[in-house]
Design a protein around this motif. Sequence first.
Motif, PDB file in Angstrom:
ATOM      1  N   GLU A 136      -0.045 -16.460  35.054  1.00 46.05           N
ATOM      2  CA  GLU A 136       0.252 -17.052  33.746  1.00 46.05           C
ATOM      3  C   GLU A 136       1.561 -16.490  33.228  1.00 46.05           C
ATOM      4  O   GLU A 136       1.825 -15.272  33.328  1.00 46.05           O
ATOM      5  N   VAL A 137       2.393 -17.388  32.672  1.00 38.66           N
ATOM      6  CA  VAL A 137       3.635 -17.000  31.998  1.00 38.66           C
ATOM      7  C   VAL A 137       3.448 -17.346  30.530  1.00 38.66           C
ATOM      8  O   VAL A 137       3.381 -18.517  30.167  1.00 38.66           O
ATOM      9  N   ARG A 138       3.306 -16.302  29.681  1.00 46.27           N
ATOM     10  CA  ARG A 138       3.050 -16.508  28.254  1.00 46.27           C
ATOM     11  C   ARG A 138       4.269 -16.097  27.454  1.00 46.27           C
ATOM     12  O   ARG A 138       4.985 -15.152  27.809  1.00 46.27           O
ATOM     13  N   ILE A 179       8.537 -18.899  39.194  1.00 48.67           N
ATOM     14  CA  ILE A 179       8.538 -17.886  38.119  1.00 48.67           C
ATOM     15  C   ILE A 179       9.893 -17.845  37.435  1.00 48.67           C
ATOM     16  O   ILE A 179       9.989 -17.749  36.203  1.00 48.67           O
ATOM     17  N   THR A 180      10.973 -17.919  38.216  1.00 47.29           N
ATOM     18  CA  THR A 180      12.315 -17.894  37.613  1.00 47.29           C
ATOM     19  C   THR A 180      12.502 -19.075  36.661  1.00 47.29           C
ATOM     20  O   THR A 180      12.997 -18.921  35.533  1.00 47.29           O
ATOM     21  N   ALA A 215      -0.479  -6.861  35.442  1.00 46.58           N
ATOM     22  CA  ALA A 215      -1.226  -7.004  36.700  1.00 46.58           C
ATOM     23  C   ALA A 215      -2.041  -5.732  36.881  1.00 46.58           C
ATOM     24  O   ALA A 215      -1.511  -4.676  37.232  1.00 46.58           O
ATOM     25  N   GLU A 216      -3.322  -5.788  36.596  1.00 44.96           N
ATOM     26  CA  GLU A 216      -4.172  -4.600  36.592  1.00 44.96           C
ATOM     27  C   GLU A 216      -4.433  -4.079  38.002  1.00 44.96           C
ATOM     28  O   GLU A 216      -4.645  -2.893  38.195  1.00 44.96           O
ATOM     29  N   ILE A 245       7.942 -12.127  26.628  1.00 40.88           N
ATOM     30  CA  ILE A 245       7.417 -12.969  27.702  1.00 40.88           C
ATOM     31  C   ILE A 245       6.573 -12.074  28.592  1.00 40.88           C
ATOM     32  O   ILE A 245       6.991 -10.964  28.962  1.00 40.88           O
ATOM     33  N   VAL A 246       5.363 -12.550  28.903  1.00 44.12           N
ATOM     34  CA  VAL A 246       4.427 -11.778  29.731  1.00 44.12           C
ATOM     35  C   VAL A 246       4.106 -12.602  30.970  1.00 44.12           C
ATOM     36  O   VAL A 246       3.747 -13.784  30.858  1.00 44.12           O
ATOM     37  N   VAL A 247       4.231 -11.970  32.141  1.00 44.79           N
ATOM     38  CA  VAL A 247       3.794 -12.568  33.400  1.00 44.79           C
ATOM     39  C   VAL A 247       2.499 -11.858  33.786  1.00 44.79           C
ATOM     40  O   VAL A 247       2.509 -10.659  34.096  1.00 44.79           O
TER      41      VAL A 247
END
Length: 797
Positions: free
Chosen positions: A711-713, A672-673, A655-656, A692-694
């Motif tokens: 996004e959940v990658r 998200i969970t 999150a920039e 895993i990246v949120v």
Amino acid sequence: MRVGHKIFLVGGLPIAIAALIALAGWLLLAQAEKARDGAVLAGAIYRTLTLSTTVRDEFLAARPAERTDHAERFARLTAESTGSLDDLRRFARTPDQAARIEEARAALKDSIEQMQALVRITRENDGLIAEMAARADALVSLADQARDRQRAANADLVASLTDKARTLRQVRDVVGAVNELRALVAETEIAALRGGGSGAARPAGAGTGASASMVQVRNAARDLAAALKGDGREREAEELLILTAAYEAWRGAEEPRPLVAGGTAADDLPLPSPVNVLDEWCERILKIDGSAQRALHEEVTQLLAYAVQANETEQATQNIALETLKLGQRTAEALRRRDVPAAAAMLEDGRRLSETAAALPISPLIQGEMIEAIDGWRERLGTTVEGLRRQNEGIAAMDGLAAVIGETARSLNEIFIDDADRFGTFLLRLLLVGAGAGLVLGSSVGLAAARSITAPLRQLQRSMLALAADPARRDVGAEVGRRRDELGDMARATAMFVDEIGRRERALRCAKEEADRTLAELRQTQSDLIQAEKLASLGQLVAGVAHEINTPLGIAVTTATLVRDEAREFGEVAKTGQLSRSRLTHFVERMQEGSHLLTANLARAADLVHSFKQVAVDRVSDEHRRFALREWLGELLRSLGPLLRRGGHRLDLDAEEEIEVDTHPGALAQVITNLVKNAVVHAFADGAPGRIVVAVSHGAGAHEGGWVRLEVRDDGRGIAAADRERIFDPFFTTARHRGSSGLGMHIVYNLVTGQLQGRIAVESREGSGTVVRVEFPARLAPAAPVRLAPENRVAAQ
């Protein structure tokens, strides 16, 4: 009378009339169609014959190698026209039409014979033209050969002329140098005589003019010697240098002997003086080189005359080749245009070209071959001109026959079209009369039958309107129902239909009430499932946080125990009065280390409790609030640490920038969970750690209430193509053997599209990981939008 009989009467009478009209029309149309077919066939014959004339012209204009195709095409077209004329006989109704067809067939036969003769003549002319071209090429080749020979001779002549010119230039240089030397010697002697008096020798060293003259004599002698050496006359150059040295020595002596007449000294024997010897040597050289110079002048003059004559011969030979090419081009153009006078005029040009070749001063063998080539070319040109004349006569005859055939085909086309028009006019009149009679008779019968049908139907209509106003009525069409025709049957069926509709309406009302009760139960079940999933996630969170808190608390308890023991031992030592500086320093260090461990671990436990409290409050509350998304996500992901630590997975936040949202944090945390847990369970194989990246970003206008993208990658094994369309279906799972219920993604979909008022999409490829993209508004709308259709729920790639 039943309605069917009435309808049969109303429809049968016009049909019978129409059938009689149709029969007559069919006969007339058959004749008209036959006439039109004849007209079409005649038109086709006319077009085919016109095309055959074009093909004939293409045959004449084509290259010899391509003429066969055009001749065969002409044969096919004429054969087609012959067959069409044979077919046209079947359409002839009058003797005049048959006579015209036979006339066209006879003209077409003559045209075919003329074309065959034209093909033979054209092929003969092509052969002659090819031989003429070969003769012309041979003539050009011979001219080139003669010109090449003349060029070689010219090159030899130029080489000889260059060599003679070089020799002449060398001889001229020698003669000029000898004359210059003699002049300088004479000037020296005159200067000596003037300086020493008449009849006496010059005293030694007398006068500077004589000395300067000797220098010039010496330089001139050296130049002459160099010229002689350049001409390959080394011996004569050495003689000159010796004589010049003797002359210089004699002229430079201190007491030279006086000269007497005849060039002798007064007291010596008669000897030649050096000046006389030098003069005789120069005279001898002048005689030799002067004769050589004159001979060279004559040879160079003769060579120049030969060169001029050779150049003229070469130019004339080249002109022969050029004239041959031009004559061949003009002849080819005349033959292409089939211009007989122009082609015949080329014979005279060929004769003049032969006379020109005979007058050339070239090799007799080449000259004879050139004349033979020109004469052979003229002979074949004469034969070609005669064939061209016969060819033009055949073309004129074919044009006349084509005009006869075309006129005949055109007239036949007009005759058949006129016949077809006459039959069509008669048919039109027949149709108009028959249609008028049928219309009057059919209208009368139809009006009577219609009245007998529409009156009961209106009565039945009024009964149906009354039924619509009062559904309790049961006397629908009672009067019409007593009829024995189809209308009575319709009224009785309508009454039965009304009774059946009432029965089914009551049954549908009962079914609707049952469906409403079932729907309410399903909604309650769905709410219970969502709540159960929330409690299950919260339970996992509590267990994980409890495990996480136990670790720092255990360290803190252990550290506190050690600090207590250290303090007790330090107090006992202090009581004895044997406390040393090192012991005090050690105790202080141990206390500092213990306090640091206690502070760090208790702070870690406090942070975990704070994160758990914040997340737990959000999960159990359905209220929406405003919060900073990146900070909130950090606390949520820290609470999910125990879920990933067992498999060794890594969970990162991307999150920039900070985004402030106003939404349901409990629903968002549940989404998200579930997505992270779904990735842990399904994305990675057992024992294979993954990442895993949120990721959070915003679109245009996110700060002003636009959309937020979450996004959940994962870099796992992806989703099979057959499963991507079903992942949001309830109870669908690929890990049921591991306890999955198949409701996680279904609950995620309902939360996103319901409470969060957003949309969700999945992108995945087998072996390339999965991306779950959730988009929701940064500010909740007053009312949730309509949910997406099931077929639009997944945007799988």
